[in-house]
Scaffold this motif. Structure first.
Motif, mmCIF file in Angstrom:
data_model
loop_
_atom_site.group_PDB
_atom_site.id
_atom_site.type_symbol
_atom_site.label_atom_id
_atom_site.label_comp_id
_atom_site.label_asym_id
_atom_site.label_seq_id
_atom_site.Cartn_x
_atom_site.Cartn_y
_atom_site.Cartn_z
ATOM 1 N N PHE A 3 0.853 -1.171 0.000
ATOM 2 C CA PHE A 3 0.000 0.000 0.000
ATOM 3 C C PHE A 3 0.894 1.227 0.000
ATOM 4 O O PHE A 3 2.074 1.140 0.373
ATOM 5 N N GLU A 4 0.364 2.410 -0.382
ATOM 6 C CA GLU A 4 1.168 3.640 -0.387
ATOM 7 C C GLU A 4 1.840 3.868 0.954
ATOM 8 O O GLU A 4 3.004 4.252 1.018
ATOM 9 N N SER A 5 1.113 3.637 2.023
ATOM 10 C CA SER A 5 1.662 3.879 3.360
ATOM 11 C C SER A 5 2.890 3.016 3.658
ATOM 12 O O SER A 5 3.706 3.374 4.507
ATOM 13 N N ASP A 6 3.052 1.906 2.951
ATOM 14 C CA ASP A 6 4.226 1.050 3.146
ATOM 15 C C ASP A 6 5.512 1.716 2.662
ATOM 16 O O ASP A 6 6.607 1.220 2.937
ATOM 17 N N PHE A 7 5.394 2.827 1.928
ATOM 18 C CA PHE A 7 6.557 3.520 1.386
ATOM 19 C C PHE A 7 6.945 4.758 2.189
ATOM 20 O O PHE A 7 7.966 5.373 1.907
ATOM 21 N N GLU A 8 6.149 5.147 3.178
ATOM 22 C CA GLU A 8 6.434 6.349 3.958
ATOM 23 C C GLU A 8 7.793 6.285 4.648
ATOM 24 O O GLU A 8 8.498 7.283 4.745
ATOM 25 N N GLY A 9 8.179 5.110 5.124
ATOM 26 C CA GLY A 9 9.455 4.947 5.820
ATOM 27 C C GLY A 9 10.658 5.231 4.945
ATOM 28 O O GLY A 9 11.738 5.550 5.442
ATOM 29 N N VAL A 10 10.491 5.134 3.636
ATOM 30 C CA VAL A 10 11.592 5.425 2.715
ATOM 31 C C VAL A 10 12.029 6.876 2.882
ATOM 32 O O VAL A 10 13.203 7.206 2.721
ATOM 33 N N CYS A 11 11.111 7.762 3.269
ATOM 34 C CA CYS A 11 11.445 9.172 3.499
ATOM 35 C C CYS A 11 12.421 9.345 4.662
ATOM 36 O O CYS A 11 13.029 10.407 4.812
ATOM 37 N N SER A 12 12.577 8.335 5.465
ATOM 38 C CA SER A 12 13.549 8.349 6.565
ATOM 39 C C SER A 12 14.756 7.478 6.240
ATOM 40 O O SER A 12 15.569 7.191 7.104
ATOM 41 N N LEU A 111 15.019 12.468 -3.133
ATOM 42 C CA LEU A 111 14.558 11.352 -3.939
ATOM 43 C C LEU A 111 15.328 10.118 -3.501
ATOM 44 O O LEU A 111 16.555 10.150 -3.411
ATOM 45 N N TYR A 112 14.593 9.054 -3.207
ATOM 46 C CA TYR A 112 15.185 7.816 -2.716
ATOM 47 C C TYR A 112 14.870 6.653 -3.646
ATOM 48 O O TYR A 112 13.799 6.607 -4.258
ATOM 49 N N ALA A 113 15.798 5.704 -3.704
ATOM 50 C CA ALA A 113 15.519 4.420 -4.342
ATOM 51 C C ALA A 113 14.666 3.648 -3.341
ATOM 52 O O ALA A 113 15.080 3.432 -2.199
ATOM 53 N N ALA A 114 13.466 3.258 -3.740
ATOM 54 C CA ALA A 114 12.513 2.648 -2.807
ATOM 55 C C ALA A 114 13.044 1.348 -2.205
ATOM 56 O O ALA A 114 12.914 1.121 -1.004
ATOM 57 N N LYS A 115 13.636 0.498 -3.019
ATOM 58 C CA LYS A 115 14.062 -0.828 -2.553
ATOM 59 C C LYS A 115 15.199 -0.761 -1.526
ATOM 60 O O LYS A 115 15.236 -1.529 -0.573
ATOM 61 N N THR A 116 16.125 0.188 -1.714
ATOM 62 C CA THR A 116 17.305 0.254 -0.850
ATOM 63 C C THR A 116 17.229 1.360 0.197
ATOM 64 O O THR A 116 17.975 1.327 1.180
ATOM 65 N N GLY A 117 16.396 2.370 -0.033
ATOM 66 C CA GLY A 117 16.339 3.515 0.872
ATOM 67 C C GLY A 117 17.477 4.489 0.655
ATOM 68 O O GLY A 117 17.622 5.460 1.396
ATOM 69 N N GLN A 118 18.296 4.267 -0.381
ATOM 70 C CA GLN A 118 19.434 5.147 -0.651
ATOM 71 C C GLN A 118 18.979 6.429 -1.328
ATOM 72 O O GLN A 118 18.123 6.417 -2.216
ATOM 73 N N GLU A 119 19.590 7.536 -0.928
ATOM 74 C CA GLU A 119 19.283 8.825 -1.525
ATOM 75 C C GLU A 119 19.844 8.879 -2.948
ATOM 76 O O GLU A 119 21.005 8.567 -3.172
#
Length: 162
Positions: A3-12, A111-119
């Motif tokens: 779900f969209e909310s599953d991606f919020e943590g990528v912002c951290s 902007l982050y890579a979603a899979k890795t969380g890397q900026e």
């Protein structure tokens, strides 16, 4: 199922392991989701930012379409300053007494890579506000410049490559 909310943590900087890998050398569209902070600079609550059709994926019942997302853009307001107070709003033809504070704002857009969380990229964007809103919501007390268009312009070269 994502779900969209599953991606919020990528912002951290937290990875979303179920997302698609981002490879900037691969030509084409790299689907993105976006989030921004709508209220104060200290508020950690993020809400979804609308990304144009074709450059994002939306939740679809019975399909794991959000697993195709490769990038997450996050716009956090880090500073703001008061421009002026806006008043004269009417309700049923009478002055409502409502006052809205107009702000300039500085956003940190990452902007982050979603899979890795890397900026992948980052930029500070200063936005100026000069006009009071024509209409206000019932309990609205503050108005900030909208970051969406500037954030999308910044990430466009990363979303569509080749």
């Amino acid at each position: 199922m994502l779900f969209e909310s599953d991606f919020e943590g990528v912002c951290s900087g937290a990875p979303q392991a179920a997302a698609a890998a981002y490879d900037k050398s691969q030509a084409g569209i790299h689907p993105a989701l976006g989030f921004y902070s709508p209220s104060s600079a200290v508020d950690t609550k993020m809400i979804a930012m609308q990304i144009p059709d074709g450059f994002t994926r939306e939740w679809t019942d019975g399909k794991n379409t959000l697993a195709e997302v490769q990038l997450v853009v996050c716009a956090k307001r880090v500073k703001d300053s008061v421009v002026k107070k806006c008043d004269g709003y009417q309700r049923d033809g009478k002055d409502s007494g409502q006052v809205v504070t107009l702000h300039n704002a500085t956003y940190e857009v990452k902007l982050y890579a979603a899979k890795t969380g890397q900026e992948v990229a980052a930029k500070t964007i200063d936005l100026k506000a000069d006009e009071c809103p024509r209409y206000v919501l019932g309990d609205q007390t503050d108005e900030f410049p909208d970051i969406k268009d500037d954030a999308l312009a910044f990430i466009q070269p990363h979303i569509k490559t080749g």
